[in-house]
Design a protein around this motif. Structure first.
Motif, PDB file in Angstrom:
ATOM      1  N   HIS A   1      94.543  96.639 -29.064  1.00 25.07           N
ATOM      2  CA  HIS A   1      94.966  96.801 -30.805  1.00 25.07           C
ATOM      3  C   HIS A   1      94.794  95.145 -31.058  1.00 25.07           C
ATOM      4  O   HIS A   1      95.126  94.444 -30.670  1.00 25.07           O
ATOM      5  CB  HIS A   1      96.596  96.987 -30.785  1.00 25.07           C
ATOM      6  CG  HIS A   1      97.291  96.813 -31.944  1.00 25.07           C
ATOM      7  ND1 HIS A   1      98.719  96.472 -32.143  1.00 25.07           N
ATOM      8  CD2 HIS A   1      96.659  97.030 -33.377  1.00 25.07           C
ATOM      9  CE1 HIS A   1      98.615  96.171 -33.465  1.00 25.07           C
ATOM     10  NE2 HIS A   1      97.558  96.863 -34.092  1.00 25.07           N
ATOM     11  N   ASP A   2      93.773  95.266 -32.182  1.00 26.27           N
ATOM     12  CA  ASP A   2      93.572  94.185 -32.895  1.00 26.27           C
ATOM     13  C   ASP A   2      94.400  94.100 -33.847  1.00 26.27           C
ATOM     14  O   ASP A   2      94.553  94.451 -35.072  1.00 26.27           O
ATOM     15  CB  ASP A   2      92.184  94.083 -33.438  1.00 26.27           C
ATOM     16  CG  ASP A   2      91.938  93.044 -34.109  1.00 26.27           C
ATOM     17  OD1 ASP A   2      92.559  92.272 -34.303  1.00 26.27           O
ATOM     18  OD2 ASP A   2      90.595  92.766 -34.698  1.00 26.27           O
ATOM     19  N   THR A   3      95.365  92.808 -33.684  1.00 27.38           N
ATOM     20  CA  THR A   3      96.511  92.880 -34.537  1.00 27.38           C
ATOM     21  C   THR A   3      96.341  92.203 -35.855  1.00 27.38           C
ATOM     22  O   THR A   3      96.962  92.384 -36.900  1.00 27.38           O
ATOM     23  CB  THR A   3      97.871  91.985 -33.996  1.00 27.38           C
ATOM     24  OG1 THR A   3      97.115  90.629 -33.325  1.00 27.38           O
ATOM     25  CG2 THR A   3      98.234  92.539 -32.760  1.00 27.38           C
ATOM     26  N   SER A   4      95.115  91.682 -36.063  1.00 27.95           N
ATOM     27  CA  SER A   4      94.711  90.875 -37.381  1.00 27.95           C
ATOM     28  C   SER A   4      94.278  91.901 -38.370  1.00 27.95           C
ATOM     29  O   SER A   4      94.340  91.637 -39.343  1.00 27.95           O
ATOM     30  CB  SER A   4      93.746  89.767 -36.951  1.00 27.95           C
ATOM     31  OG  SER A   4      92.533  90.486 -36.491  1.00 27.95           O
ATOM     32  N   VAL A   5      93.790  92.973 -37.721  1.00 26.57           N
ATOM     33  CA  VAL A   5      93.334  94.255 -38.731  1.00 26.57           C
ATOM     34  C   VAL A   5      94.037  95.390 -38.865  1.00 26.57           C
ATOM     35  O   VAL A   5      93.869  96.276 -39.169  1.00 26.57           O
ATOM     36  CB  VAL A   5      91.737  94.308 -38.889  1.00 26.57           C
ATOM     37  CG1 VAL A   5      91.396  92.999 -39.566  1.00 26.57           C
ATOM     38  CG2 VAL A   5      91.434  94.544 -37.533  1.00 26.57           C
ATOM     39  N   ASP A   6      95.095  95.307 -37.809  1.00 23.70           N
ATOM     40  CA  ASP A   6      95.923  96.624 -37.186  1.00 23.70           C
ATOM     41  C   ASP A   6      95.003  97.874 -36.934  1.00 23.70           C
ATOM     42  O   ASP A   6      94.757  98.859 -37.539  1.00 23.70           O
ATOM     43  CB  ASP A   6      96.697  96.924 -38.353  1.00 23.70           C
ATOM     44  CG  ASP A   6      97.763  97.988 -37.991  1.00 23.70           C
ATOM     45  OD1 ASP A   6      98.161  97.825 -36.582  1.00 23.70           O
ATOM     46  OD2 ASP A   6      98.297  98.864 -38.587  1.00 23.70           O
TER      47      ASP A   6
ATOM     48  N   ASP B   1      94.092  89.181 -30.464  1.00 22.66           N
ATOM     49  CA  ASP B   1      94.019  88.389 -31.759  1.00 22.66           C
ATOM     50  C   ASP B   1      92.988  88.691 -32.671  1.00 22.66           C
ATOM     51  O   ASP B   1      92.826  88.664 -33.798  1.00 22.66           O
ATOM     52  CB  ASP B   1      94.271  86.876 -31.740  1.00 22.66           C
ATOM     53  CG  ASP B   1      95.552  86.615 -30.650  1.00 22.66           C
ATOM     54  OD1 ASP B   1      96.517  87.268 -31.259  1.00 22.66           O
ATOM     55  OD2 ASP B   1      95.572  85.684 -30.074  1.00 22.66           O
ATOM     56  N   ILE B   2      91.819  88.927 -31.780  1.00 21.54           N
ATOM     57  CA  ILE B   2      90.536  89.026 -32.458  1.00 21.54           C
ATOM     58  C   ILE B   2      89.663  90.194 -31.848  1.00 21.54           C
ATOM     59  O   ILE B   2      89.608  90.208 -30.623  1.00 21.54           O
ATOM     60  CB  ILE B   2      89.495  87.937 -32.784  1.00 21.54           C
ATOM     61  CG1 ILE B   2      88.656  88.028 -33.608  1.00 21.54           C
ATOM     62  CG2 ILE B   2      89.048  87.248 -31.300  1.00 21.54           C
ATOM     63  CD1 ILE B   2      88.188  86.607 -34.195  1.00 21.54           C
ATOM     64  N   SER B   3      88.782  90.881 -32.482  1.00 28.12           N
ATOM     65  CA  SER B   3      87.852  91.994 -32.031  1.00 28.12           C
ATOM     66  C   SER B   3      86.536  91.939 -32.585  1.00 28.12           C
ATOM     67  O   SER B   3      86.471  91.510 -33.713  1.00 28.12           O
ATOM     68  CB  SER B   3      88.646  93.315 -31.601  1.00 28.12           C
ATOM     69  OG  SER B   3      88.752  93.860 -32.909  1.00 28.12           O
TER      70      SER B   3
ATOM     71  N   SER C   1      87.315  92.472 -36.488  1.00 21.24           N
ATOM     72  CA  SER C   1      87.837  91.110 -37.334  1.00 21.24           C
ATOM     73  C   SER C   1      86.993  90.190 -37.127  1.00 21.24           C
ATOM     74  O   SER C   1      87.194  88.923 -37.905  1.00 21.24           O
ATOM     75  CB  SER C   1      89.180  90.913 -36.959  1.00 21.24           C
ATOM     76  OG  SER C   1      89.408  90.653 -35.549  1.00 21.24           O
ATOM     77  N   HIS C   2      86.302  89.656 -36.342  1.00 22.77           N
ATOM     78  CA  HIS C   2      85.283  88.673 -35.827  1.00 22.77           C
ATOM     79  C   HIS C   2      84.222  88.348 -36.905  1.00 22.77           C
ATOM     80  O   HIS C   2      83.641  89.360 -37.403  1.00 22.77           O
ATOM     81  CB  HIS C   2      84.573  88.777 -34.452  1.00 22.77           C
ATOM     82  CG  HIS C   2      84.064  87.317 -33.940  1.00 22.77           C
ATOM     83  ND1 HIS C   2      82.949  87.124 -34.631  1.00 22.77           N
ATOM     84  CD2 HIS C   2      84.647  86.461 -33.246  1.00 22.77           C
ATOM     85  CE1 HIS C   2      82.698  85.914 -34.024  1.00 22.77           C
ATOM     86  NE2 HIS C   2      83.600  85.565 -33.005  1.00 22.77           N
TER      87      HIS C   2
END
Length: 84
Positions: free
Chosen positions: A15-20, A48-50, A53-54
């Motif tokens: 789960h990439d939490t920065s972009v849900d 935190d990042i994937s 979102s990178h």
């Protein structure tokens, strides 16, 4: 292949939490957390990042990064090198 030395390969939800955003990927990562994802109880790992979102993968890089080191050098020290 020895069964006792290899880690268990199984589907895991990242789960990439920065972009849900959720990704279901095969992995050997160890985690105690689980999630109900599309009707299945699967291991869960928060990120935190994937790639979702990178900045490199999304195309949201800063203009300074695209210019490169030589352009930044000229911008900072160009007047000193030119003899002003």
């Amino acid at each position: 292949m020895k069964s006792t030395i290899h880690p268990v390969f199984r589907p895991v939800v990242f789960h990439d939490t920065s972009v849900d955003r959720y990704f279901k990927i095969g992995s050997t990562i160890k985690t105690e957390r689980t999630i109900d994802f599309q009707g299945e109880i699967l291991p869960y790992v928060a990120l935190d990042i994937s790639s979702a979102s990178h900045p490199h993968y999304t195309g949201r890089q800063q203009a300074v990064a695209r210019e490169g080191g030589a352009a930044r050098f000229r911008q900072r020290y160009g007047r000193l090198v030119a003899g002003e």
